[in-house]
Motif scaffolding. Structure first.
Motif, PDB file in Angstrom:
ATOM      1  N   MET A 411       0.618  -1.232  -0.106  1.00 51.31           N
ATOM      2  CA  MET A 411       0.065   0.039  -0.008  1.00 51.31           C
ATOM      3  C   MET A 411       0.964   0.978  -0.023  1.00 51.31           C
ATOM      4  O   MET A 411       1.905   1.184   0.557  1.00 51.31           O
ATOM      5  CB  MET A 411      -0.764   0.057   1.375  1.00 51.31           C
ATOM      6  CG  MET A 411      -2.180  -0.835   1.035  1.00 51.31           C
ATOM      7  SD  MET A 411      -3.154  -0.021  -0.351  1.00 51.31           S
ATOM      8  CE  MET A 411      -3.903  -1.823  -0.967  1.00 51.31           C
ATOM      9  N   GLN A 412       0.432   2.069  -0.539  1.00 52.08           N
ATOM     10  CA  GLN A 412       1.012   3.613  -0.685  1.00 52.08           C
ATOM     11  C   GLN A 412      -0.106   4.531  -0.224  1.00 52.08           C
ATOM     12  O   GLN A 412      -1.009   4.511  -0.912  1.00 52.08           O
ATOM     13  CB  GLN A 412       1.635   3.932  -2.051  1.00 52.08           C
ATOM     14  CG  GLN A 412       2.801   3.279  -2.353  1.00 52.08           C
ATOM     15  CD  GLN A 412       3.095   3.673  -3.928  1.00 52.08           C
ATOM     16  OE1 GLN A 412       2.515   3.187  -4.903  1.00 52.08           O
ATOM     17  NE2 GLN A 412       4.092   4.455  -4.120  1.00 52.08           N
ATOM     18  N   GLY A 413       0.100   5.355   0.639  1.00 50.03           N
ATOM     19  CA  GLY A 413      -0.995   6.482   0.920  1.00 50.03           C
ATOM     20  C   GLY A 413      -2.190   5.870   1.395  1.00 50.03           C
ATOM     21  O   GLY A 413      -2.091   4.850   2.172  1.00 50.03           O
ATOM     22  N   LEU A 414      -3.258   6.374   1.304  1.00 48.19           N
ATOM     23  CA  LEU A 414      -4.466   5.929   1.701  1.00 48.19           C
ATOM     24  C   LEU A 414      -4.898   4.529   1.334  1.00 48.19           C
ATOM     25  O   LEU A 414      -4.476   4.383   0.101  1.00 48.19           O
ATOM     26  CB  LEU A 414      -5.831   7.122   1.593  1.00 48.19           C
ATOM     27  CG  LEU A 414      -5.587   8.260   2.170  1.00 48.19           C
ATOM     28  CD1 LEU A 414      -6.487   9.282   1.685  1.00 48.19           C
ATOM     29  CD2 LEU A 414      -5.791   8.240   3.754  1.00 48.19           C
ATOM     30  N   PRO A 415      -5.365   3.699   1.825  1.00 43.45           N
ATOM     31  CA  PRO A 415      -5.577   2.413   1.333  1.00 43.45           C
ATOM     32  C   PRO A 415      -6.561   2.410   0.075  1.00 43.45           C
ATOM     33  O   PRO A 415      -7.641   3.070   0.120  1.00 43.45           O
ATOM     34  CB  PRO A 415      -6.248   1.504   2.420  1.00 43.45           C
ATOM     35  CG  PRO A 415      -6.173   2.219   3.859  1.00 43.45           C
ATOM     36  CD  PRO A 415      -5.828   3.778   3.409  1.00 43.45           C
ATOM     37  N   ALA A 416      -5.862   1.972  -1.033  1.00 40.98           N
ATOM     38  CA  ALA A 416      -6.655   1.984  -2.324  1.00 40.98           C
ATOM     39  C   ALA A 416      -6.563   0.900  -3.123  1.00 40.98           C
ATOM     40  O   ALA A 416      -5.789  -0.045  -2.679  1.00 40.98           O
ATOM     41  CB  ALA A 416      -6.130   3.209  -3.047  1.00 40.98           C
ATOM     42  N   ARG A 417      -7.679   0.568  -3.758  1.00 42.05           N
ATOM     43  CA  ARG A 417      -7.724  -0.422  -4.789  1.00 42.05           C
ATOM     44  C   ARG A 417      -7.948  -0.227  -6.047  1.00 42.05           C
ATOM     45  O   ARG A 417      -8.922   0.814  -6.166  1.00 42.05           O
ATOM     46  CB  ARG A 417      -8.633  -1.694  -4.304  1.00 42.05           C
ATOM     47  CG  ARG A 417      -8.819  -2.731  -5.091  1.00 42.05           C
ATOM     48  CD  ARG A 417      -7.493  -3.682  -5.137  1.00 42.05           C
ATOM     49  NE  ARG A 417      -7.419  -4.228  -3.531  1.00 42.05           N
ATOM     50  CZ  ARG A 417      -5.880  -4.157  -3.187  1.00 42.05           C
ATOM     51  NH1 ARG A 417      -4.905  -3.601  -3.374  1.00 42.05           N
ATOM     52  NH2 ARG A 417      -6.088  -4.779  -1.865  1.00 42.05           N
ATOM     53  N   THR A 418      -7.406  -0.925  -7.106  1.00 40.88           N
ATOM     54  CA  THR A 418      -7.885  -0.426  -8.633  1.00 40.88           C
ATOM     55  C   THR A 418      -8.263  -1.715  -8.973  1.00 40.88           C
ATOM     56  O   THR A 418      -7.736  -2.959  -8.820  1.00 40.88           O
ATOM     57  CB  THR A 418      -6.880   0.130  -9.491  1.00 40.88           C
ATOM     58  OG1 THR A 418      -7.102   0.131 -10.496  1.00 40.88           O
ATOM     59  CG2 THR A 418      -5.532  -0.534  -9.305  1.00 40.88           C
ATOM     60  N   ALA A 419      -9.416  -1.891  -9.746  1.00 37.39           N
ATOM     61  CA  ALA A 419      -9.998  -2.934 -10.314  1.00 37.39           C
ATOM     62  C   ALA A 419     -10.715  -2.567 -11.678  1.00 37.39           C
ATOM     63  O   ALA A 419     -11.408  -1.669 -11.881  1.00 37.39           O
ATOM     64  CB  ALA A 419     -11.091  -3.632  -9.410  1.00 37.39           C
ATOM     65  N   TRP A 420     -10.394  -3.235 -12.915  1.00 38.60           N
ATOM     66  CA  TRP A 420     -10.817  -2.923 -14.185  1.00 38.60           C
ATOM     67  C   TRP A 420     -12.296  -3.620 -14.105  1.00 38.60           C
ATOM     68  O   TRP A 420     -12.435  -4.669 -14.442  1.00 38.60           O
ATOM     69  CB  TRP A 420     -10.073  -3.542 -15.315  1.00 38.60           C
ATOM     70  CG  TRP A 420      -8.831  -2.520 -15.461  1.00 38.60           C
ATOM     71  CD1 TRP A 420      -7.886  -2.065 -14.463  1.00 38.60           C
ATOM     72  CD2 TRP A 420      -8.599  -2.101 -16.727  1.00 38.60           C
ATOM     73  NE1 TRP A 420      -6.987  -1.228 -15.105  1.00 38.60           N
ATOM     74  CE2 TRP A 420      -7.153  -1.367 -16.582  1.00 38.60           C
ATOM     75  CE3 TRP A 420      -8.819  -1.861 -18.165  1.00 38.60           C
ATOM     76  CZ2 TRP A 420      -6.617  -0.423 -17.513  1.00 38.60           C
ATOM     77  CZ3 TRP A 420      -8.208  -1.571 -19.307  1.00 38.60           C
ATOM     78  CH2 TRP A 420      -7.118  -0.521 -18.939  1.00 38.60           C
ATOM     79  N   LEU A 421     -13.286  -2.737 -13.987  1.00 34.82           N
ATOM     80  CA  LEU A 421     -14.675  -3.025 -13.677  1.00 34.82           C
ATOM     81  C   LEU A 421     -15.161  -2.518 -14.992  1.00 34.82           C
ATOM     82  O   LEU A 421     -14.745  -1.459 -15.561  1.00 34.82           O
ATOM     83  CB  LEU A 421     -15.247  -2.704 -12.500  1.00 34.82           C
ATOM     84  CG  LEU A 421     -14.739  -3.366 -11.343  1.00 34.82           C
ATOM     85  CD1 LEU A 421     -15.521  -2.870 -10.041  1.00 34.82           C
ATOM     86  CD2 LEU A 421     -15.111  -5.037 -11.375  1.00 34.82           C
ATOM     87  N   GLY A 422     -16.521  -2.986 -15.295  1.00 36.84           N
ATOM     88  CA  GLY A 422     -17.145  -2.492 -16.514  1.00 36.84           C
ATOM     89  C   GLY A 422     -18.478  -1.838 -16.265  1.00 36.84           C
ATOM     90  O   GLY A 422     -18.780  -1.636 -15.280  1.00 36.84           O
ATOM     91  N   HIS A 423     -19.227  -1.587 -17.528  1.00 35.45           N
ATOM     92  CA  HIS A 423     -20.435  -0.715 -17.280  1.00 35.45           C
ATOM     93  C   HIS A 423     -21.402  -1.660 -16.584  1.00 35.45           C
ATOM     94  O   HIS A 423     -21.637  -2.804 -16.585  1.00 35.45           O
ATOM     95  CB  HIS A 423     -20.952  -0.726 -19.006  1.00 35.45           C
ATOM     96  CG  HIS A 423     -22.292  -0.005 -18.621  1.00 35.45           C
ATOM     97  ND1 HIS A 423     -22.338   1.284 -18.468  1.00 35.45           N
ATOM     98  CD2 HIS A 423     -23.383  -0.392 -18.977  1.00 35.45           C
ATOM     99  CE1 HIS A 423     -23.532   1.407 -18.353  1.00 35.45           C
ATOM    100  NE2 HIS A 423     -24.320   0.690 -18.810  1.00 35.45           N
ATOM    101  N   GLY A 424     -22.081  -1.248 -15.436  1.00 37.82           N
ATOM    102  CA  GLY A 424     -22.875  -1.814 -14.868  1.00 37.82           C
ATOM    103  C   GLY A 424     -22.421  -2.234 -13.389  1.00 37.82           C
ATOM    104  O   GLY A 424     -22.728  -2.003 -12.094  1.00 37.82           O
TER     105      GLY A 424
END
Ligand code: NAD
Length: 580
Positions: A411-424
């Motif tokens: 982790m860097q900075g505030l806890p964060a997550r990225t996830a390639w999600l789609g429409h809807g």
């Protein structure tokens, strides 16, 4: 009534706050609501994870969080007093005014480094920047959405996973070696992405301090100044099928010269130096870092010229690998355009990663979605991770990423997550999390955002929209519509960007942030904004003739997500996405 932010004064305005800057954690608000507190924490967070926070530079050579320290302090002061029926306007990192708007309007609107067409050149940009009239916000630095390398890591991971699928018919890069360069803000995601996919990465980084820092941060396994030793170690790792990343400290041009001389052909070759910026981002060959620094100051034109000479050499090396049958692709740093503008157009014989590997995802509205736990509590992130992983348990692509992200991504900075999600999917996730905030299952709100390199959000004919089926690569209406639509839907922050620095004239894009504070009004604003953001992305690619986008769009149209007024391409009438 119009309140101007320019009148606020303080004797320390020209100085940074005590460094290092750390985003506020915990339940205490310094502003009038979580909507503004959330945006303030996002601003602090980009500086917490920045490459050069003392200069406000977040990443990519010159991408800044605010124009200068007085602007930073005035933005902070404005956010602290901003009521939830006003909107703060920021122009290229400088706060201009607070306007009375309404509760559903964005709290912050930004326009960063936009130049009128004929003036949109690096030369004009730097002249204006020198006068303090403009600054470049990168894609996620200016709108306070950068979450450190994790954001780019997933994009890099998705790209290399697609390379493995498309070229080696494999789920990972086991037994393959990748040669590339750059261990900076975004580029340092490369060694980790390759090793997470079980491959070997050999990366040239000219700045020894940067290379060693990335080894210390566990993004890269080792660094050496010995060129042949670096190559031999990479080959040995590949030989025994071991995932390994090796940084060679030196100029990438020398690395390629030696590899080609020794007839060593990596499986995959790309590059992520900051070639978009010939003055500050790319180290010319045959010159030390100190010499480059001096030349930059004394004779910037000569520096740019030498950097471009080297870029031409670099592109020729990449073409030589391609000629010998290796996988070569451009990683969106404008290397090919710089060489073309310097008299060598042939670089476009190899394609760009977005067109080759990511376009089918964009056609489905799938893109670089992310969220940040504003409380700073890792348990909040764990809750959201569990929720999303359970919701999309049957999605192999996401499942593999979540496994990797949760166990291996520091982790860097505030806890964060990225996830390639789609429409809807993005709407569903954000609404469920907003409800969890309302139910007290999280200790604070969550900020949702995305990279600007998303389906509707970016026109960049040499990265994002290269070789579109209908030839509309340079049409910049879509990111403008995207920003306008997100603003009327009630996002908390909307930013309109164009390329700055060496990217001036090359791109137009828009960014969005929305805070899930658990309120019913946030739920309504989330529903509208997320649906519009990805919905327009699908329509953009459908309009360009991609059948995959047409099919996704037809389903969304039938569900009532939007009413398409254009025929949507289906089956044979369109193209599936990916490379032509
Ligand atoms: P950065 O400036 O932080 O890092 C680039 C690194 O390259 C620096 O550490 C620099 O020392 C090194 N370098 C420069 N010239 C070199 C040379 N000749 N040989 C070896 N090393 C050299 O930039 P960044 O944030 O890492 O971004 C890199 C580039 O990738 C930018 O142009 C960015 O716009 C582009 N980009 C990346 C993506 C992505 O998804 N990864 C997307 C679009 C654009």
């Amino acid at each position: 009534m119009l309140e101007t932010t320019a009148s606020s004064s303080s004797q320390n305005l020209n100085r940074p706050p005590p460094l290092p800057i750390r985003a506020q954690r915990g339940p205490v608000l310094r502003t009038r609501s979580w909507r503004t507190e959330g945006l303030l924490r996002m601003l602090e967070n980009v500086l917490e994870v920045a490459e050069r926070p003392d200069d406000l530079i977040v990443y990519a050579a010159l991408g800044k969080a605010a124009r200068d320290w007085p602007s930073f302090h005035r933005i902070v002061a404005a956010l602290k007093t901003l009521p939830d029926d006003r909107t703060l306007l920021v122009q290229s990192g400088k706060p201009i005014a607070v306007f009375p708007t309404h509760a559903d309007a964005p709290r912050v609107l930004m326009a960063n480094s936009n130049l009128v067409g004929r003036w949109a050149t690096p030369e004009h940009f730097y002249a204006l920047e020198k006068k303090g009239l403009i600054c470049w916000g990168g894609l996620t630095a200016g709108p306070w959405q950068y979450i450190g390398f994790q954001g780019v890591l997933q994009g890099t991971y998705e790209t290399f996973a697609a390379v493995a699928r498309d070229h080696f018919d494999a789920e990972d890069l086991h037994g393959r070696w990748v040669v590339t360069s750059g261990l900076g803000g975004m580029s340092a995601a490369q060694p980790l992405a390759v090793t997470l996919l079980d491959g070997v990465a050999l990366i040239a980084e000219v700045d020894g301090a940067r290379a060693r820092a990335k080894v210390e941060a566990h993004l890269c396994d080792e660094a050496t100044e010995d060129l042949d030793a670096a190559i031999d170690r990479a080959l040995a790792a590949r030989e025994c099928g071991r995932a390994r990343s090796i940084a060679w400290i030196g100029n990438v041009i020398d690395l390629h010269d030696r590899l080609l001389q020794r007839d060593m052909l990596p499986d995959v070759i790309t590059d992520m130096t900051s070639a978009h910026d010939a003055l500050f981002g790319y180290q010319p060959a045959d010159m030390t870092l100190a010499e480059a620094e001096t030349l930059r100051r004394r004779d910037p034109d000569r520096m740019v010229n030498l950097a471009r000479d080297s870029m031409v050499r670099h592109v020729k090396q990449l073409l030589e690998y391609k000629r010998r049958g290796q996988v070569v692709f451009d990683y969106g740093n404008n290397l090919r355009s710089q060489a073309r503008d310097h008299g060598f157009p042939d670089g476009f014989q190899f394609g760009v990663f977005t067109e080759l590997y990511l376009r089918p995802l964009f056609c489905q509205g799938i893109g670089p979605f992310r969220w940040v736990a504003l409380s700073g509590d890792p348990a909040d992130l764990a809750f959201t991770d569990d929720l999303v992983a359970t919701l999309y348990d049957s999605n192999r692509r996401l499942k593999r990423w979540f496994g990797v992200a949760r166990s291996k991504v520091p982790m860097q900075g505030l806890p964060a997550r990225t996830a390639w999600l789609g429409h809807g999917e993005r709407t569903e996730v954000a609404l469920r999390i907003n409800q969890a905030v309302a139910d007290g299952q999280l200790s604070g709100p969550i900020a949702f955002s995305r990279d600007q390199m998303d389906a509707a959000a970016m026109a960049h004919p040499n990265i994002m929209t290269e070789n579109l089926l209908d030839g509309s690569d340079a049409v910049a209406d879509w990111p403008l519509l995207n920003g306008l639509l997100n603003a009327v839907c009630g996002a908390d922050l909307v930013a309109l960007h164009q390329g700055g620095g060496g990217y001036a004239g090359y791109s137009a894009s828009s960014g969005v942030t929305i805070i899930a504070d658990g309120s019913a009004t946030a739920a309504m604003r989330i529903q509208r904004t997320m649906n519009a953001d990805t919905g327009l992305g699908i329509l953009r690619y459908a309009d360009a003739g991609y059948s995959l986008a047409g099919e996704t769009g037809s389903t969304a149209h039938e569900r009532g997500d939007f009413e398409s007024l254009q025929p949507l391409p289906r089956g044979e009438s369109g193209h599936h996405g990916g490379s032509r």
